[in-house]
Design a protein around this motif. Structure first.
Motif, PDB file in Angstrom:
ATOM      1  N   ASP A   1     -11.687 -36.760 -28.447  1.00  0.00           N
ATOM      2  CA  ASP A   1     -10.518 -36.344 -27.658  1.00  0.00           C
ATOM      3  C   ASP A   1      -9.293 -37.169 -28.252  1.00  0.00           C
ATOM      4  N   ARG A   2      -8.354 -36.922 -27.531  1.00  0.00           N
ATOM      5  CA  ARG A   2      -7.045 -37.452 -27.824  1.00  0.00           C
ATOM      6  C   ARG A   2      -6.811 -39.040 -27.883  1.00  0.00           C
TER       7      ARG A   2
ATOM      8  N   PRO B   1      -8.334 -45.802 -30.595  1.00  0.00           N
ATOM      9  CA  PRO B   1      -7.211 -44.778 -31.334  1.00  0.00           C
ATOM     10  C   PRO B   1      -7.524 -44.304 -32.543  1.00  0.00           C
ATOM     11  N   ALA B   2      -8.139 -45.080 -33.374  1.00  0.00           N
ATOM     12  CA  ALA B   2      -8.501 -44.854 -34.694  1.00  0.00           C
ATOM     13  C   ALA B   2      -9.309 -43.544 -34.954  1.00  0.00           C
ATOM     14  N   ALA B   3     -10.030 -43.273 -34.021  1.00  0.00           N
ATOM     15  CA  ALA B   3     -10.725 -41.938 -33.934  1.00  0.00           C
ATOM     16  C   ALA B   3     -10.494 -40.801 -33.307  1.00  0.00           C
TER      17      ALA B   3
ATOM     18  N   LEU C   1      -4.790 -26.829 -27.603  1.00  0.00           N
ATOM     19  CA  LEU C   1      -5.696 -25.437 -27.900  1.00  0.00           C
ATOM     20  C   LEU C   1      -5.184 -24.919 -29.132  1.00  0.00           C
ATOM     21  N   SER C   2      -4.223 -25.038 -29.582  1.00  0.00           N
ATOM     22  CA  SER C   2      -3.820 -24.328 -31.081  1.00  0.00           C
ATOM     23  C   SER C   2      -4.241 -25.300 -32.320  1.00  0.00           C
ATOM     24  N   THR C   3      -4.328 -26.433 -32.012  1.00  0.00           N
ATOM     25  CA  THR C   3      -4.920 -27.453 -33.289  1.00  0.00           C
ATOM     26  C   THR C   3      -6.205 -27.784 -33.160  1.00  0.00           C
TER      27      THR C   3
ATOM     28  N   GLN D   1      -8.656 -29.445 -18.721  1.00  0.00           N
ATOM     29  CA  GLN D   1      -7.093 -29.740 -18.464  1.00  0.00           C
ATOM     30  C   GLN D   1      -6.687 -30.668 -19.270  1.00  0.00           C
ATOM     31  N   GLU D   2      -7.253 -31.759 -19.945  1.00  0.00           N
ATOM     32  CA  GLU D   2      -6.782 -32.678 -20.900  1.00  0.00           C
ATOM     33  C   GLU D   2      -6.512 -31.920 -22.310  1.00  0.00           C
ATOM     34  N   SER D   3      -7.385 -30.842 -22.505  1.00  0.00           N
ATOM     35  CA  SER D   3      -7.472 -30.149 -23.835  1.00  0.00           C
ATOM     36  C   SER D   3      -6.540 -29.250 -24.031  1.00  0.00           C
ATOM     37  N   GLN D   4      -5.684 -28.608 -22.944  1.00  0.00           N
ATOM     38  CA  GLN D   4      -4.606 -27.727 -22.910  1.00  0.00           C
ATOM     39  C   GLN D   4      -3.807 -27.837 -23.987  1.00  0.00           C
TER      40      GLN D   4
END
Length: 272
Positions: free
Chosen positions: A47-48, A31-33, A230-232, A224-227
């Motif tokens: 990723d998230r 989570p820190a990264a 997309l703006s950030t 799918q997970e990146s939807q």
């Protein structure tokens, strides 16, 4: 063909390298990264969940090639014999209706795209890589059957096949000795094109949640997970999308090059 082969080799190299080395464990969550940009520690960012994007790209290449190999294998092993059998029956007056029935059944199967078959399989079984591979493979059977039938009809009208029949060679022997070697080039070209379609189909099915399931890495699921980012963080969709595009482009270019290589008419046209 050289450009296509280079892109295909690159995808295979990514998949094979992932068995030996990856920057991180794909299942590790940090989570820190989370949502970091490109850096020395994470060349393609994270990723998230803080998972390394490069690692997921490398592991995703495995699934892409696995689905392609299995799906194309199913279509080739089923569709090619169907096309040959239909052409062999069509040469006899008593067997023309059998060949017609086989090809009409093949046309009916052509009406069921991979997505629809995957939805049916997901309703009967659980969504996953296995049902997706089978669905894509079944959807690709009509293409191989048509190519095999067309090539077999051309071979059966040749002089050397007529000579083989005059020598009382059996129909199965003609199919194995004369037909298969002469339609191999056409089948290989179809396999290359079908592989590109399988890559795209697997990504689409995973994007819709009908393909590879978490926590197995998949290029389609990465999209799918990146939807929501997309703006950030558009790079989360850029890298898997670029990999899918390059893989599909590579197999398509390779198929076009192989077609020019194996098709005498195309070669003669190029010389002219």
């Amino acid at each position: 063909m050289i450009i296509g082969a280079s892109l295909v080799v690159l995808v295979f190299a990514l998949a094979l390298l992932s068995f030996i080395w990856t920057p991180y464990d794909p299942s590790v969550i940090d989570p820190a990264a989370r949502l970091q940009s490109s850096s020395l520690d994470h060349p393609l960012g994270t990723d998230r969940f803080g998972r390394d994007t490069l690692t997921w790209i490398m592991y995703g290449a495995r699934i892409t090639l696995l689905v392609g190999i299995v799906a194309v294998g199913i279509a080739l092993l089923v569709g090619t014999p169907i096309g040959i059998i239909a052409a062999l029956f069509a040469q006899y007056p008593w067997g023309m209706w059998i060949g017609a029935v086989i090809m009409r059944a093949n046309d009916i199967l052509l009406a069921f795209p991979a997505l629809l078959l995957a939805i049916i399989f997901a309703a009967v079984f659980q969504p996953g890589t296995g049902p997706a591979m089978v669905a894509v493979g079944i959807a690709a059977i009509p293409g191989f059957a048509r190519v095999a039938r067309s090539g077999t009809m051309q071979v059966l009208s040749s002089e050397y096949v007529r000579a083989a029949r005059a020598s009382n060679r059996s129909t199965p022997a003609i199919a194995v000795v004369h037909v298969l070697p002469n339609i191999a080039g056409m089948v290989i070209v179809q396999a290359s094109v079908a592989f590109a379609i399988s890559v795209l189909a697997e990504a689409g099915l995973s994007f819709l949640g009908l393909g590879t399931q978490p926590p197995v890495p998949s290029w389609g699921r990465m999209l799918q997970e990146s939807q929501q980012f997309l703006s950030t963080h558009p790079e989360l969709a850029l890298w898997p999308g670029l990999c899918i595009a390059l893989a599909v482009l590579g197999f398509n270019l390779l198929g076009d090059g192989l077609r020019d290589r194996f098709d005498p008419k195309m070669e003669a046209r190029g010389d002219g």
